[in-house]
Motif scaffolding. Structure first.
Motif, PDB file in Angstrom:
ATOM      1  N   VAL A 263       3.802  41.015 -28.850  1.00  0.00           N
ATOM      2  CA  VAL A 263       2.794  41.376 -27.842  1.00  0.00           C
ATOM      3  C   VAL A 263       2.291  40.122 -27.126  1.00  0.00           C
ATOM      4  CG1 VAL A 263       0.472  42.300 -27.523  1.00  0.00           C
ATOM      5  CG2 VAL A 263       2.087  43.502 -28.990  1.00  0.00           C
ATOM      6  N   SER A 264       2.036  39.056 -27.906  1.00  0.00           N
ATOM      7  CA  SER A 264       1.533  37.819 -27.296  1.00  0.00           C
ATOM      8  C   SER A 264       2.553  37.182 -26.354  1.00  0.00           C
ATOM      9  CB  SER A 264       1.165  36.813 -28.392  1.00  0.00           C
ATOM     10  OG  SER A 264       2.330  36.313 -29.040  1.00  0.00           O
ATOM     11  N   GLN A 265       3.840  37.485 -26.575  1.00  0.00           N
ATOM     12  CA  GLN A 265       4.902  36.961 -25.710  1.00  0.00           C
ATOM     13  C   GLN A 265       5.308  37.954 -24.618  1.00  0.00           C
ATOM     14  OE1 GLN A 265       5.990  33.709 -26.142  1.00  0.00           O
ATOM     15  NE2 GLN A 265       4.303  33.735 -27.621  1.00  0.00           N
ATOM     16  N   ALA A 266       4.534  39.032 -24.490  1.00  0.00           N
ATOM     17  CA  ALA A 266       4.767  40.055 -23.464  1.00  0.00           C
ATOM     18  C   ALA A 266       6.150  40.692 -23.587  1.00  0.00           C
ATOM     19  CB  ALA A 266       4.565  39.470 -22.061  1.00  0.00           C
ATOM     20  N   ILE A 267       6.601  40.899 -24.827  1.00  0.00           N
ATOM     21  CA  ILE A 267       7.896  41.552 -25.065  1.00  0.00           C
ATOM     22  C   ILE A 267       7.632  42.981 -25.547  1.00  0.00           C
ATOM     23  CG2 ILE A 267       9.990  41.553 -26.490  1.00  0.00           C
ATOM     24  CD1 ILE A 267       9.903  38.541 -26.454  1.00  0.00           C
ATOM     25  N   VAL A 268       8.042  43.928 -24.732  1.00  0.00           N
ATOM     26  CA  VAL A 268       7.863  45.340 -25.075  1.00  0.00           C
ATOM     27  C   VAL A 268       8.773  45.679 -26.256  1.00  0.00           C
ATOM     28  CG1 VAL A 268       8.061  47.703 -24.240  1.00  0.00           C
ATOM     29  CG2 VAL A 268       7.304  45.879 -22.687  1.00  0.00           C
ATOM     30  N   HIS A 269       8.244  46.407 -27.235  1.00  0.00           N
ATOM     31  CA  HIS A 269       9.043  46.718 -28.415  1.00  0.00           C
ATOM     32  C   HIS A 269       8.575  48.022 -29.052  1.00  0.00           C
ATOM     33  CE1 HIS A 269       5.453  44.638 -29.850  1.00  0.00           C
ATOM     34  NE2 HIS A 269       5.635  45.247 -31.014  1.00  0.00           N
ATOM     35  N   ARG A 270       9.460  48.592 -29.863  1.00  0.00           N
ATOM     36  CA  ARG A 270       9.116  49.770 -30.649  1.00  0.00           C
ATOM     37  C   ARG A 270       8.615  49.322 -32.026  1.00  0.00           C
ATOM     38  NH1 ARG A 270      14.615  53.409 -29.854  1.00  0.00           N
ATOM     39  NH2 ARG A 270      14.864  53.091 -27.601  1.00  0.00           N
ATOM     40  N   THR A 271       7.744  50.130 -32.620  1.00  0.00           N
ATOM     41  CA  THR A 271       7.254  49.800 -33.959  1.00  0.00           C
ATOM     42  C   THR A 271       7.703  50.871 -34.946  1.00  0.00           C
ATOM     43  OG1 THR A 271       5.140  50.941 -33.539  1.00  0.00           O
ATOM     44  CG2 THR A 271       5.253  48.578 -33.077  1.00  0.00           C
ATOM     45  N   TYR A 272       7.937  50.429 -36.176  1.00  0.00           N
ATOM     46  CA  TYR A 272       8.395  51.307 -37.250  1.00  0.00           C
ATOM     47  C   TYR A 272       7.500  51.105 -38.470  1.00  0.00           C
ATOM     48  CZ  TYR A 272      12.597  51.962 -34.441  1.00  0.00           C
ATOM     49  OH  TYR A 272      13.472  52.279 -33.421  1.00  0.00           O
ATOM     50  N   PRO A 273       7.396  52.116 -39.338  1.00  0.00           N
ATOM     51  CA  PRO A 273       6.444  52.027 -40.462  1.00  0.00           C
ATOM     52  C   PRO A 273       6.780  50.954 -41.488  1.00  0.00           C
ATOM     53  CG  PRO A 273       7.827  53.993 -40.642  1.00  0.00           C
ATOM     54  CD  PRO A 273       8.060  53.438 -39.282  1.00  0.00           C
ATOM     55  N   ASP A 274       8.072  50.621 -41.664  1.00  0.00           N
ATOM     56  CA  ASP A 274       8.448  49.611 -42.657  1.00  0.00           C
ATOM     57  C   ASP A 274       9.775  48.976 -42.267  1.00  0.00           C
ATOM     58  OD1 ASP A 274      10.547  51.398 -43.645  1.00  0.00           O
ATOM     59  OD2 ASP A 274       8.913  52.498 -44.600  1.00  0.00           O
ATOM     60  N   ILE A 275      10.151  47.951 -43.004  1.00  0.00           N
ATOM     61  CA  ILE A 275      11.340  47.177 -42.681  1.00  0.00           C
ATOM     62  C   ILE A 275      12.616  47.980 -42.898  1.00  0.00           C
ATOM     63  CG2 ILE A 275      11.612  46.162 -44.970  1.00  0.00           C
ATOM     64  CD1 ILE A 275      11.978  44.244 -41.683  1.00  0.00           C
ATOM     65  N   GLU A 276      12.600  48.917 -43.859  1.00  0.00           N
ATOM     66  CA  GLU A 276      13.790  49.732 -44.112  1.00  0.00           C
ATOM     67  C   GLU A 276      14.113  50.604 -42.899  1.00  0.00           C
ATOM     68  OE1 GLU A 276      11.325  49.354 -46.212  1.00  0.00           O
ATOM     69  OE2 GLU A 276      12.225  48.450 -48.010  1.00  0.00           O
ATOM     70  N   HIS A 277      13.091  51.205 -42.286  1.00  0.00           N
ATOM     71  CA  HIS A 277      13.307  51.994 -41.081  1.00  0.00           C
ATOM     72  C   HIS A 277      13.794  51.115 -39.919  1.00  0.00           C
ATOM     73  CE1 HIS A 277      10.910  55.040 -43.236  1.00  0.00           C
ATOM     74  NE2 HIS A 277      11.483  55.911 -42.428  1.00  0.00           N
ATOM     75  N   LEU A 278      13.305  49.882 -39.868  1.00  0.00           N
ATOM     76  CA  LEU A 278      13.752  48.946 -38.837  1.00  0.00           C
ATOM     77  C   LEU A 278      15.253  48.669 -38.959  1.00  0.00           C
ATOM     78  CD1 LEU A 278      11.102  46.091 -38.510  1.00  0.00           C
ATOM     79  CD2 LEU A 278      12.079  47.424 -36.652  1.00  0.00           C
ATOM     80  N   LEU A 279      15.693  48.365 -40.174  1.00  0.00           N
ATOM     81  CA  LEU A 279      17.103  48.059 -40.404  1.00  0.00           C
ATOM     82  C   LEU A 279      17.986  49.270 -40.109  1.00  0.00           C
ATOM     83  CD1 LEU A 279      16.802  45.965 -43.699  1.00  0.00           C
ATOM     84  CD2 LEU A 279      17.292  45.115 -41.401  1.00  0.00           C
ATOM     85  N   GLN A 280      17.505  50.443 -40.462  1.00  0.00           N
ATOM     86  CA  GLN A 280      18.276  51.658 -40.197  1.00  0.00           C
ATOM     87  C   GLN A 280      18.407  51.900 -38.698  1.00  0.00           C
ATOM     88  OE1 GLN A 280      19.676  53.705 -42.842  1.00  0.00           O
ATOM     89  NE2 GLN A 280      20.868  54.166 -41.003  1.00  0.00           N
ATOM     90  N   ALA A 281      17.333  51.681 -37.971  1.00  0.00           N
ATOM     91  CA  ALA A 281      17.363  51.853 -36.513  1.00  0.00           C
ATOM     92  C   ALA A 281      18.322  50.856 -35.872  1.00  0.00           C
ATOM     93  CB  ALA A 281      15.963  51.695 -35.936  1.00  0.00           C
TER      94      ALA A 281
END
Length: 363
Positions: A263-281
């Protein structure tokens, strides 16, 4: 004399009586409420709802030093921080980064692990790897510089030597001899100095000496740049720096320092509840890259590959935004100094160093 001595004796007895409960209280074992959330390898929630991991091991040793009992309960990240802030929990034990924003509402122990943010991506195919190598802007710039320098050197030597040096300029015709001059310059820039006696004019020989010194450093610099370019190209990723994330689909853990940094670098991103969901995505190619803690990413991807999962995921060799992990402590906690003293003692122990090796060793 007896009348004055009696009150003194009573005062001493009274002071001893008052001191006795205090000593008893000091010897009692306190029970603390500890909160955690799943963040391998620092805090890992087991099937029986118990916790294990590097941070948990640290806390077990601290609790033993402090002679306190404790219970560990499971929470989400936001809930954990809020519970420590309002005093429902005494200590948070997991992978919590020490940040100025968090320091405003709760306390932290000394840092027990230093890391940084990193980028993970899914590898592309071999054709994409080759494409990344040859379309690397740094590589193309180096090639352009080499050709320009070679042309300049070739022209200078042609003007100095082509009329009297039949050995270097043996082809008939001006164009052919100029091509020979370019080849000479290219060989000089990429290979290094020629024999001093190959040149017949004094300016040509003087130039050879200066170019010998220049090309020694130039070739070393070019070699380093090319090695870097080829290495990054073979990483099979379109991400060559953090700024490349601007035009990509990026993911981060919800309410994490990674998300706040993006956010501080003005990079739009999606958020996930935990790191496992991030890796799966990332593995499903729902997103192009993820930003998270380097140690956590490497540990989870390594363990997943051991089970035959996420085999194309990798952590890129870019390091930014240093992170320090600490134990989160409720404000004005009477245990803060005890926790810090015990933590510093354990950090310097052989057992702690062995634990770090077991969790983070490459092999």
């Amino acid at each position: 004399m007896r009348i004055t001595a009696l009150p003194r004796a009573l005062i001493i007895l009274l002071l001893c009586a008052l001191a006795t409960p205090t000593l008893a209280e000091d010897n009692t074992i306190t029970e603390l409420n500890i909160g955690s959330y799943n963040c391998p390898p620092f805090a890992m929630l087991n099937e029986d709802k118990s916790y294990s991991g590097l941070s948990i091991l640290l806390w077990e040793k601290i609790a033993l030093e402090m002679n306190v009992r404790y219970t560990i309960t499971n929470h989400g990240l936001t809930e954990l921080l809020n519970s420590i802030e309002d005093g429902s929990l005494n200590v948070g034990v997991t992978c919590l980064s020490i940040t100025p924003e968090r320091e405003e509402v709760l306390d932290f122990s000394h840092s027990f692990y230093e890391t940084h943010l990193a980028i993970a991506v899914k590898q592309q195919g071999y054709l994409s790897s080759i494409k990344n190598v040859f379309l690397n802007t740094k590589l193309l710039l180096v090639i352009a510089v080499v050709f320009v320098l070679a042309a300049c050197v070739g022209i200078i030597y042609y003007l100095l030597e082509h009329r009297i040096n039949d050995k270097l300029y043996s082809m008939p015709g001006k164009k052919a001899q100029m091509l020979e001059g370019f080849i000479l310059g290219l060989l000089f820039i990429t290979k290094g100095p020629f024999n001093y006696f190959e040149f017949k004019t004094l300016p040509g020989r003087v130039l050879t000496v200066f170019l010998a010194i220049f090309t020694t450093f130039f070739i070393a610099s070019v070699t380093a740049v090319l090695a870097s370019s080829f290495t990054l190209g073979l990483l099979s990723s379109e991400v060559k720096s953090f700024n490349d994330l601007t035009n990509m689909s990026v993911g981060a853990k919800r309410a994490s320092t990674s998300s706040h940094y993006l956010v501080s670098q003005a990079i739009v991103h999606r958020t996930y509840p935990d790191i496992e969901h991030l890796l799966q995505a990332l593995d499903n190619e729902d997103i192009d890259a993820i930003v998270a803690d380097d140690a956590v990413l490497k540990y989870l991807i390594k363990k997943s590959k051991e089970k035959g999962e996420f085999e194309q995921l990798m952590v890129l060799p870019y390091r930014f935004e240093k992170q320090n992990y600490g134990l989160a402590i409720e404000n004005n906690s009477p245990y803060r100094e005890q926790i810090n003293r015990a933590l510093l003692k354990i950090r310097h122990s052989q057992e702690w160093q062995q634990a770090l090796h077991e969790y983070f060793a490459e092999n």
